[in-house]
Design an enzyme around this catalytic site. Structure first.
Site, PDB file in Angstrom:
ATOM      1  N   GLY A 227       0.782  -1.236   0.000  1.00  0.00           N
ATOM      2  CA  GLY A 227       0.000   0.000   0.000  1.00  0.00           C
ATOM      3  C   GLY A 227       0.804   1.272   0.000  1.00  0.00           C
ATOM      4  CE1 TYR A 297      -9.286   2.347  -7.684  1.00  0.00           C
ATOM      5  CE2 TYR A 297      -7.156   2.526  -8.763  1.00  0.00           C
ATOM      6  CZ  TYR A 297      -8.140   1.760  -8.172  1.00  0.00           C
ATOM      7  OH  TYR A 297      -7.958   0.420  -8.051  1.00  0.00           O
ATOM      8  CB  CYS A 322     -18.176   6.362 -27.683  1.00  0.00           C
ATOM      9  SG  CYS A 322     -17.570   6.428 -29.345  1.00  0.00           S
ATOM     10  CD  GLU A 323     -18.226   4.722 -21.612  1.00  0.00           C
ATOM     11  OE1 GLU A 323     -18.797   5.396 -20.746  1.00  0.00           O
ATOM     12  OE2 GLU A 323     -18.536   3.554 -21.906  1.00  0.00           O
TER      13      GLU A 323
HETATM   14  C1  LIG Z   1      -3.841  -7.886  -0.230  1.00  0.00           C
HETATM   15  C2  LIG Z   1      -3.068  -6.883  -0.995  1.00  0.00           C
HETATM   16  N1  LIG Z   1      -1.737  -6.827  -0.810  1.00  0.00           N
HETATM   17  C3  LIG Z   1      -0.976  -5.955  -1.486  1.00  0.00           C
HETATM   18  C4  LIG Z   1      -1.535  -5.067  -2.391  1.00  0.00           C
HETATM   19  C5  LIG Z   1      -0.629  -4.107  -3.117  1.00  0.00           C
HETATM   20  O1  LIG Z   1      -0.961  -2.795  -2.905  1.00  0.00           O
HETATM   21  P1  LIG Z   1      -0.015  -1.633  -3.444  1.00  0.00           P
HETATM   22  O2  LIG Z   1       0.160  -1.833  -4.904  1.00  0.00           O
HETATM   23  O3  LIG Z   1      -0.780  -0.391  -3.150  1.00  0.00           O
HETATM   24  O4  LIG Z   1       1.269  -1.731  -2.697  1.00  0.00           O
HETATM   25  C6  LIG Z   1      -2.916  -5.083  -2.613  1.00  0.00           C
HETATM   26  C7  LIG Z   1      -3.538  -4.154  -3.563  1.00  0.00           C
HETATM   27  O5  LIG Z   1      -4.672  -4.145  -3.892  1.00  0.00           O
HETATM   28  C8  LIG Z   1      -3.704  -6.028  -1.897  1.00  0.00           C
HETATM   29  O6  LIG Z   1      -5.021  -6.094  -2.070  1.00  0.00           O
END
Ligand SMILES: Cc1ncc(COP(=O)(O)O)c(C=O)c1O
Length: 392
Positions: A227, A297, A322-323
């Site tokens: 994340g 997003y 076409c959106e």
């Molecule tokens: C369970 C899990 N681990 C890791 C990731 C990787 O996330 P990121 O690319 O933001 O590091 C995700 C992304 O959706 C995830 O769902």
């Protein structure tokens, strides 16, 4: 201290891109091997004791995965297809972790044939089904830490209202069911969300895990997920993550995706005209079928013109679909282009090609890797035959 979001490409890669934009048909994705390696080495240096499970959903090209294998990474997968791909790239089943909220009986039966990876279990239903079909599996249980994670709603997996994970108060029961079902529980897993930029979110998540390890441990493994947003420096989190794992004598696992690949990749597109309504549009040949993130997003990608021009104006980049939502970037200051001039959409290495689609029968684009001396083709532009092959 946060690292600045880097909008600059390595000069050598940028020069190669200029050449490539004249030579290859657009749109195409292009990745820089040296940037990938730098990112991976930076993370490995920050977390020397961690096992890194690269979240292959960010970018699953086989040509990249094979290199990641050489560089010592494992893989995090979230579908049967991704497990097939991981094995095809050469990973062993002990080097692959399969997460995801739903694992159907058909998926589990097929895993029994191709090799059962480590399984990340997400609910009581998931635990019961795996215990029934794949007893003896090595598993992690995913926790929903029920925290007010600060990111886009679609990306905040650690909030109490998200569909992911098991709430802390339900974990005791989940562990009982798993153990009685003859599953080998290696540890707990938390993934707070994606594109996170506040270290505070991680520290709150680590505290939840600390409490759960005190209450339910010991475990062999502590998986703190991925994340990391591009404006977050994971090295800042390393001391607390590492200390947490050490305090419980657990092996630290991480699952980064975006952080490793986003900045190493760009999407190159050409401008085939301009148009003025109440706004100024550049009409480009990439769109939501090539890069969905801006539409999905509201993601903002820096834009690098691969041309020069005298006058600078404010432009939106309009794709060919076409959106009316098919806009790749809004209100970007760019020089006035000529027809056929090219642009690079930066930070497109993660969730770019992997989220591309065949909407409107657009073939998936060419993908290239700059290895320092030449372009390697990671994936050809999809052929018409392959587009229609499965229809009867
Ligand atoms: C369970 C899990 N681990 C890791 C990731 C990787 O996330 P990121 O690319 O933001 O590091 C995700 C992304 O959706 C995830 O769902």
């Amino acid at each position: 201290m946060s690292i600045a979001q880097s909008n600059a490409l390595r000069p050598e890669f940028q020069a190669a891109l200029h050449e490539a934009s004249r030579f290859f048909e657009t749109p195409f994705y292009a990745y820089d091997l040296e940037s990938l390696r730098n990112r991976i080495e930076t993370l490995q240096a920050a977390f020397p004791s961690a096992e890194i499970f690269y979240a292959m959903k960010a970018n699953p090209r086989l040509g990249l995965l094979r290199r990641f294998l050489e560089w010592g990474l494992n893989l995090e997968a979230v579908s049967l297809g991704e497990v097939h791909r991981a094995y095809r790239a050469g990973f062993q089943r002990t080097e692959v972790l399969l997460n995801g909220p739903v694992k159907t009986p058909a998926t589990l039966e097929e895993l029994a044939e191709i090799g059962i990876p480590i399984l990340g279990l997400d609910s009581l239903a998931d635990i019961r089904r795996v215990a029934q079909i794949l007893p003896g599996s090595r598993v992690l249980l995913r926790v929903n830490p029920d925290l007010p994670i600060s990111t886009h709603d679609h990306l905040a997996t650690g909030r109490g209202e998200s569909k992911f994970g098991i709430l802390p108060e339900d974990l005791g029961e989940a562990l009982d069911v798993a153990r009685k079902g003859d599953l080998e529980v290696l540890g707990l897993h938390v993934h707070l969300g994606s594109a996170l930029s506040r270290p505070e979110d991680y520290h709150a998540g680590y505290e939840v895990m600390r409490q759960l390890y005190l209450q339910h441990g010991p475990f062999e493994v502590l998986n703190l997920g991925g994340g990391f947003g591009l404006d977050l420096n994971p090295a800042e989190l390393a001391p607390s993550a590492t200390a947490l794992a050490k305090a419980f004598d657990a092996e630290l696992w991480l699952e980064p995706g975006r952080y490793l690949v986003a900045e190493a990749g760009v999407l190159v597109t050409k401008i085939w005209g301009t148009k003025r309504t109440r706004r100024n549009f550049m009409l480009v040949d990439a769109g939501m079928m090539t890069l969905l993130r801006p539409m999905l997003y509201g993601a903002q990608h820096p834009i690098l013109p691969l041309y020069t021009g005298r006058k600078t104006e404010t432009w939106d980049l309009a794709g060919p679909v076409c959106e009316s939502g098919d806009i790749l970037a809004k209100e970007v200051r760019l020089p006035t282009p000529k027809e056929g001039d090219a642009l690079a959409i930066l930070q497109a290495g993660a969730y770019g090609s992997s989220m591309s689609s065949n909407y409107l029968d657009y073939p998936r684009p060419l993908e290239l890797l700059w290895n320092g001396g030449e372009w390697e083709v990671l994936r050809r532009k999809q052929s018409w035959e392959s587009l229609f092959a499965d229809e009867l």
